[in-house]
Design a protein around this motif. Structure first.
Motif: not given
Ligand SMILES: C[S@@+](CC[C@H](N)C(=O)[O-])C[C@H]1O[C@@H](n2cnc3c(N)ncnc32)[C@H](O)[C@@H]1O
Length: 283
Positions: A13, A19, A27, A53, A55, A77-78, A82, A99-101, A117-119, A122-123
């Protein structure tokens, strides 16, 4: 936006990554189960909720419906694309920030609940991210991390062999693409431990089943064909399967072919969605 290096997440990400289409399809597909999961949080009118996050923002409306007009929902969200999609669907009492979480500009102790959800999978450092997120919660506030299983639990009810080979091929593809070990692809398993390691209290877990049988609705068919059959599988799996298995998979995924999986009377799809909730100590 000045984004730190950590914003290049373990699943690739960045602010420029997009995406949206896949998120919107998921969703729309899992809407009933996701709303059911939100309902178990028993959010109250007037609450302030953060979707970390967020999305493409579908959950903003579902959360806003729970907290009412007197409540507030913030989506963070980053990714620029999105964020734009989320702003286009946000309800009146929801705000969307890029913003970045890990380095969020939001004020400490300003939310009653965090939905994500699902975020966190990713970190690079999910524990640091949970700790950063929970600083945004008021005493007694709750964080709810939702995670769908990486791969559906069943999609070829009639052929467990091809299903196993396909799952292994997807895992290999992801391991190569993101340079991950097998452990790096098991996000659902880590949620309870993650919240406990972050010092949260009253940690609970509940799993919802996303289950569909044929005939599936047009919307569900869209998701399964586009997001799973074409984007998650498709040509990218060719190097990881024997020729005859790849060809069989291709026939099952082709809406024009007589073997198309979704036209079978025994089509039965299962994917789990796990919600783990923990609370910050009350004052
Ligand atoms: C798999 S998607 C899930 C999005 C949403 N929660 C959903 O369920 O549809 C992960 C999301 O986390 C965001 N993301 C990833 N790293 C991030 C960060 N460090 N700070 C904020 N958002 C982040 C991505 O841009 C993406 O939109």
């Amino acid at each position: 936006m000045n984004l730190p290096a950590s914003s290049h997440g373990r699943l690739g990400d960045t602010a420029a990554r997009d995406y949206s289409r896949k998120l919107q399809l998921f969703n729309a597909f899992a809407r009933p189960e996701l709303r059911q999961a939100i309902a178990t949080l028993a959010l109250k009118p007037g609450m302030r909720v953060l979707d970390a996050g967020c999305g493409t923002g579908e959950a903003l409306g579902w959360l806003a419906a729970e907290v009412g007009r007197e409540g507030t929902v913030v989506g963070m969200d980053l990714a620029t694309a999105h964020i734009a999609a989320a702003r286009a669907v946000r309800p009146e009492n929801a705000w969307v920030i890029q913003a970045d979480l890990l380095t969020t500009p939001l004020a400490p102790a300003s939310f009653d609940a965090i939905w994500s959800v699902n975020t966190f999978n990713h970190l690079h450092d999910p524990l640091a991210a949970v700790k950063a997120a929970t600083r945004l919660l008021r005493p007694g506030g709750r964080i709810a991390l939702g995670q769908s299983s990486l791969l559906p639990d069943m999609y070829f009810a009639w052929d467990s062999r091809l299903e196993r080979l396909t799952n292994e091929a997807v895992r290999q593809y992801y391991r190569h693409r993101y340079q991950l070990s097998e452990r790096g692809l098991t996000a659902v398993r880590s949620l309870v431990g993650l919240l406990r390691a972050a010092g949260l209290h009253n940690v609970t877990a509940r799993t919802f089943m996303i289950e569909r049988v044929s005939p599936v609705s047009a919307q569900d068919e869209h998701y399964l064909v586009e997001a799973i059959f074409q984007s998650t599988w498709g040509a990218r799996l060719r190097p990881y399967l024997l020729k005859e298995d790849y060809e069989q998979l291709t026939r099952l995924c082709d809406p024009e072919h007589p073997d198309f999986a979704l036209r079978r009377p025994d089509f039965h799809f299962l994917q789990s969605f796990t919600l783990v909730v923990g609370a910050v100590e009350p004052e």
